[in-house]
Design a protein around this motif. Structure first.
Motif, short mmCIF file in Angstrom:
data_model
loop_
_atom_site.label_atom_id
_atom_site.label_comp_id
_atom_site.label_asym_id
_atom_site.label_seq_id
_atom_site.Cartn_x
_atom_site.Cartn_y
_atom_site.Cartn_z
N PRO A 199 9.01 -3.43 -10.82
CA PRO A 199 9.63 -2.28 -10.16
C PRO A 199 8.90 -1.89 -8.87
O PRO A 199 7.68 -2.03 -8.80
N PHE A 200 9.65 -1.38 -7.94
CA PHE A 200 9.06 -0.93 -6.68
C PHE A 200 8.61 0.51 -6.84
O PHE A 200 9.30 1.31 -7.47
N PRO A 201 7.43 0.92 -6.32
CA PRO A 201 6.96 2.30 -6.49
C PRO A 201 7.97 3.30 -5.93
O PRO A 201 8.63 3.05 -4.92
N VAL A 202 8.07 4.46 -6.60
CA VAL A 202 8.95 5.54 -6.15
C VAL A 202 8.33 6.17 -4.90
O VAL A 202 7.15 6.54 -4.90
N LEU A 242 12.83 11.48 7.92
CA LEU A 242 11.79 10.70 7.24
C LEU A 242 11.09 9.79 8.23
O LEU A 242 11.70 9.25 9.14
N GLU A 243 9.82 9.62 8.03
CA GLU A 243 9.04 8.69 8.84
C GLU A 243 8.54 7.59 7.93
O GLU A 243 7.41 7.57 7.50
N LEU A 244 9.44 6.69 7.62
CA LEU A 244 9.11 5.62 6.69
C LEU A 244 9.25 4.28 7.39
O LEU A 244 10.13 4.08 8.22
N ASN A 245 8.40 3.39 7.03
CA ASN A 245 8.52 2.02 7.51
C ASN A 245 9.36 1.18 6.57
O ASN A 245 9.65 0.03 6.85
N THR A 275 8.18 12.94 -0.09
CA THR A 275 8.16 11.48 0.11
C THR A 275 6.74 11.00 0.30
O THR A 275 5.81 11.80 0.52
N ARG A 276 6.60 9.69 0.20
CA ARG A 276 5.34 9.03 0.52
C ARG A 276 5.66 7.68 1.14
O ARG A 276 6.74 7.11 0.93
N ARG A 294 0.85 -1.19 0.00
CA ARG A 294 0.00 0.00 0.00
C ARG A 294 0.89 1.25 0.00
O ARG A 294 1.81 1.35 0.81
N VAL A 295 0.60 2.18 -0.94
CA VAL A 295 1.39 3.40 -1.10
C VAL A 295 0.52 4.59 -0.72
O VAL A 295 -0.62 4.72 -1.20
N GLY A 296 1.04 5.48 0.12
CA GLY A 296 0.30 6.65 0.57
C GLY A 296 0.45 7.83 -0.38
O GLY A 296 1.09 7.75 -1.44
#
Length: 978
Positions: free
Chosen positions: A311-314, A251-254, A289-290, A236-238
């Protein structure tokens, strides 16, 4: 007798009804015939609507010609067409005036996407197809932005095109790579699935087939022990976060991010990413970022490796830090555009401006309106003094012209003949200023013409219907019978004076528009023993000699009458000639019944000579045949009588005159003027006309005047109206038109101002002629030249990627490559190349050039190419193509996948732009032209010789040629098939 009376009774019955009833029946028959003709043969025709006339605003009025035509094309009376369906000839309209230019403007939207015009793309598409793109075009009122009819803006500028041709490239389907090998199954049973992926090599374009599924999954063969759970995982992409400065790396990334390889197609542009914040002039490039999370089927978060896909989403990209447009404060209000108030007719306006200090960047708010206008009033109270008064004036009417009404409806056979009948007169209507004289309340008129919009109320009519009399020859009656021998002058007649017999004729139709007058109306013959009075003898009714029927006589009654036919005393006449009573007979009941004698017929000859003599006759008819024993009817020869007549010589005399001379000044009046004795004012109104008078003999021409009656001699002199010399009268020149107060571009043509004057009265009768110059123009002086500013752009900065500190924390992002942004500095320069304010270039040099553009740093496995070359030149013919090329660079030249030209084309071909022209009919059809054959018809040349009046012909109509923007171009651009 009863049968005869019944047979004639209908005639008396019709007469007894009277003329009004007969007229009513005639009109009813005519009306029925008219109604029968209307429905089949006559139709209404209309011309084009004329210009909007009248007051400025919504009180205008436009009109058009309406006429009734026969089915064969000729024009007839309006009464022949159906009046209930008569088209309107006038309608209300919005009158646009010059000052409306400050109130209205065209508003156009951007062009929408190019689409095929009414058809779908073909599956076997090879080259691009012609399409159509549209945009909205509206006429807006500047003050409140409301839409108004487009014809208002069209008065100042043509409507921008709402459609234009475009090219729709062939659809290109999505191109994907082959699937990768299946991922291994884990030793545990939890994953339960193995995956394989494929990448997008070329995305779909121009409506091509979308990309298929890029991932596939299948269950693993390993079985789980009892009690162990199985879950599926999804990525899931925000949404993208705000754009942050490059130095912000919290950054607040998981999970990390990886670059989007996209199609793998790259171009050489830019350098390696920058580790420091980059400012391209006033542009700051940051990043955004997302989040990307891996979620289990029960909703819990899982390790990102379980959702790993290629490919992995940017999840991180470069962006532009937004900055709003900044403007200066408003300038003071300008002075009003009008120096005095005209109310709602021509309101004045004032304006104020503000300038741009810095333009909007990124997603910042764009610049607001830089100019504001408002009416010169405050809270409904007018701030200006009322303007001076103006009034309409008109020149004298010009001569009546029938051709103005005929126009295109003029039949060919009437174009070279004298025109007469209903026509049109025109005059010039103009506006003048009226001022009050100082110290008085009297109005003083300044004859100089001014702009027509200054006069309030409707203008007087500049045309009116008139009538031009048609030429007519003089028509006279037949000659009367010769009269008795009479004295020439019965008032002063002497014994032995000469006498004349005369005959006369009357004028039935007076001559109109011809130089020839009427012929002589009296002819005379000299005679002897003239008398001014004569006995007129008439017969009375038949009186029987015995009883009620049988032979009898008619008593005679003599009356003395003058030459004019008036009864006078008997002693004025000579001795009454002896005459016996006329015998007659009253038929008895059994006898034959004959009618009375008819009057004597006209004499067969007007004169007699030795070889010929005139005769005249009279007749009677049998009314009833005799009964048995009655008197028989006379034989046929007894029903007619003949006698000799007009025993006069064939030579007679009459007065003849020459045409009247032109009216000239009386010699007596001229002499009185010279001595100062004449007090009759200007002599231009007093004049005389003369002509010569001759006595003519019918057989030999002019003779001595003694042969003609002096009392009937025509006058040789008569007074006349001597036309005054009329000088040409023109108004003074109008004021020079205003030179523009706004600046003009330095390369524009010279601006001119003009003035004019109007002819109020044409010269006549030798008066001073009108001047040749009615219009003058001159170049404006001291016209301000617009300042020259230009944008100067610097070189593009290196391509800026996501900061290394952000990129290195993401899985798979060890290489600094991919999409980024680059910026450049833009400065404003004056004409002398000095640094100027940004607002000056925004106002005078147009929009700001782009400050940011996308860039790409190729990765080591990407296919890299040189930039595309320019397209090859196109020929002038439609249907040709043009192409451009590129080539592989670096290591890409050795990679097999980069050699696949279907995936990575190195040559592109497209149709050449073809300007499309269209033809449209313009104006009305011409009259039907009969020339005997199409081969004789030559456009633009007049007809030679007499043309036919009927038969098969042709009608012509002009064809206008337009380009794609609606502009009128040379007709040769359009094909003949148009």
């Amino acid at each position: 007798m009863l049968l005869q009376q019944n047979w004639v009774s209908p005639h008396w019955a019709w007469q007894s009804l009277g003329k009004p009833f007969l007229l009513f029946v005639f009109l009813m028959l005519q009306t029925a015939d008219l109604e029968a003709r209307r429905g089949h043969q006559f139709v209404w025709k209309t011309g084009h609507w004329g210009r909007c006339l009248g007051d400025c605003g919504s009180g205008g009025l436009r009109s058009r010609a309406v006429w009734c035509t026969h089915a064969e094309g000729w024009t007839t009376y309006h009464a022949n067409c159906d009046q209930q369906h008569k088209p309107e000839s006038q309608r209300r309209c919005f009158k646009v005036c010059d000052w409306h230019l400050e109130l209205f403007q065209w508003e156009v939207s951007g062009w929408d996407r190019c689409g095929l015009a009414g058809a779908e793309a073909h599956e076997g598409c090879v080259t691009a197809q012609h399409g159509l793109q549209r945009r909205s075009v509206r006429c807006l009122q500047r003050l409140n932005g409301t839409a108004v009819p487009g014809e208002i803006c069209e008065a100042f500028a043509p409507q921008p095109p709402a459609e234009q041709a475009c090219l729709v490239p062939c659809p290109r389907a999505c191109v994907v790579s082959a699937f990768s090998s299946w991922s291994p199954c884990g030793s545990a049973c939890a994953p339960g699935l193995q995956h394989r992926t494929r990448a997008v090599l070329a995305p779909p374009l121009y409506g091509g087939a979308p990309c298929p599924n890029l991932t596939e999954s299948r269950p693993c063969g390993a079985a789980c022990a009892p009690g162990e759970e199985r879950h599926t995982h999804s990525l899931r992409v925000g949404a993208w976060g705000p754009c942050r400065p490059a130095q912000h790396t919290g950054l607040e990334l998981n999970a990390g991010t990886m670059r989007d390889s996209g199609s793998g197609e790259r171009s050489v542009a830019g350098a390696q990413g920058s580790k420091h914040p980059h400012h391209g002039g006033d542009v700051e490039i940051g990043y955004q970022t997302r989040q990307a999370r891996c979620v289990r089927s029960d909703g819990r978060h899982a390790a990102l490796s379980l959702c790993l896909q290629d490919p992995f989403p940017v999840t991180a990209r470069s962006c532009v830090i937004a900055r709003d447009c900044e403007t200066s404060a408003w300038s003071p209000w300008s002075s009003c555009s009008q120096s005095c108030s005209w109310g709602d007719v021509a309101p004045g306006f004032r304006s104020r401006r503000r300038s741009v200090r810095s333009v909007a960047v990124g997603a910042g708010k764009p610049c607001p309106e830089l100019e504001e206008r408002e009416a010169c009033s405050l809270a409904g109270k007018e701030l200006l003094q009322p303007c001076r008064r103006f009034a309409w004036r008109a020149s004298e009417w010009k001569a009546c012209q029938v051709s103005l009404l005929l126009g295109q409806q003029d039949p060919p056979h009437q174009r070279h003949t004298g025109l007469c009948g209903g026509g049109l007169q025109t005059r010039v209507v103009y506006c003048v200023q009226i001022s009050v004289e100082p110290g008085t309340h009297r109005l003083k008129e300044v004859a100089r013409p001014v702009d027509g919009k200054l006069c309030q109320g409707p203008a007087p009519s500049s045309s009116q219907v008139c009538h031009l009399p048609c030429p007519a020859e003089c028509v006279v009656s037949l000659w009367s019978a010769w009269g008795p021998c009479q004295h020439e002058d019965c008032q002063h007649h002497q014994h032995g004076a000469r006498g004349f017999r005369m005959r006369r004729r009357q004028v039935i139709v007076d001559p109109v528009g011809t130089l020839a007058g009427c012929p002589h109306l009296v002819e005379s013959i000299p005679c002897e023993d003239p008398a001014c009075y004569e006995w007129i003898v008439s017969e009375g009714p038949c009186v029987t000699d015995d009883g009620k029927c049988g032979p009898g006589h008619r008593p005679l009654r003599a009356v003395c009458r003058s030459r004019e036919g008036e009864e006078v005393p008997h002693h004025l006449c000579s001795e009454l000639p002896q005459s016996e009573a006329v015998a007659c007979e009253v038929p008895c009941a059994m006898d034959c019944v004959t009618s009375e004698w008819s009057p004597w017929s006209p004499c067969s000859h007007s004169c007699s000579s030795k070889s010929a003599e005139g005769t005249q006759s009279r007749s009677r008819s049998i009314l009833a045949l005799p009964a048995e024993g009655g008197k028989a009817c006379p034989p046929d020869r007894a029903l007619q009588e003949h006698r000799a007549c007009n025993a006069h010589p064939c030579v007679h005399f009459f007065w003849e005159t020459s045409p009247w001379s032109s009216c000239s000044e009386d010699v007596l009046v001229t002499a009185l003027n010279a001595t100062g004795s004449w007090s009759g004012g200007a002599t231009c109104g007093v004049g005389i006309q003369t002509r010569k008078v001759f006595c003519m003999k019918s057989s030999s021409g002019q003779v001595t005047p003694k042969r003609c009656p002096e009392s009937l001699r025509p006058e040789a002199v008569r007074p006349c109206l001597l036309p005054c010399k009329k000088d040409c009268v023109v108004t003074p020149f109008s004021e020079w038109t205003r030179c523009p107060t706004a600046c003009q571009p330095g390369n524009s043509t010279a601006v001119k101002q003009s003035r004019y004057r109007i002819i109020i009265q044409d010269s006549a009768n030798g008066g001073q002629a009108c001047p040749d110059t009615l219009y003058e123009e001159r170049e404006c002086e001291d016209v301000p030249i617009c300042p020259v500013y230009r944008w100067k752009t610097q070189r593009w900065s290196p391509c800026v990627l996501v900061p290394d500190s952000v990129r290195q924390g993401l899985p798979g992002q060890s290489e600094a490559c991919g999409h980024g942004l680059q910026s450049r500095a833009v400065t404003c320069l004056s004409e002398q190349d000095g640094i100027a304010e940004v607002g000056d270039c925004v106002r005078w040099a147009g929009a700001v050039p782009p400050l940011v553009q996308e860039c790409l740093i190729p990765c080591k496995d990407d296919c890299t190419f040189t930039p595309w070359s320019k397209f090859t030149a196109c020929s002038s013919d439609c249907g040709t193509t043009r192409s451009r090329r590129r080539s592989l660079t670096g290591r890409s030249r050795k990679r097999d996948k980069c050699q696949n030209t279907e995936v990575y084309p190195q040559v592109e071909t497209e149709p050449c732009p073809c300007e499309v022209f269209s033809s449209q009919p313009h104006g009305n059809w011409s009259d039907c032209i009969i020339r005997g054959g199409p081969s004789e018809l030559v456009l633009g040349m007049p007809s030679q010789g007499a043309s036919q009046e009927c038969g098969e012909g042709v009608r012509l109509r002009a064809i206008a040629c337009y380009d794609g923007t609606g502009r009128l171009v040379d007709p040769s651009r359009c094909s003949s098939s148009g």
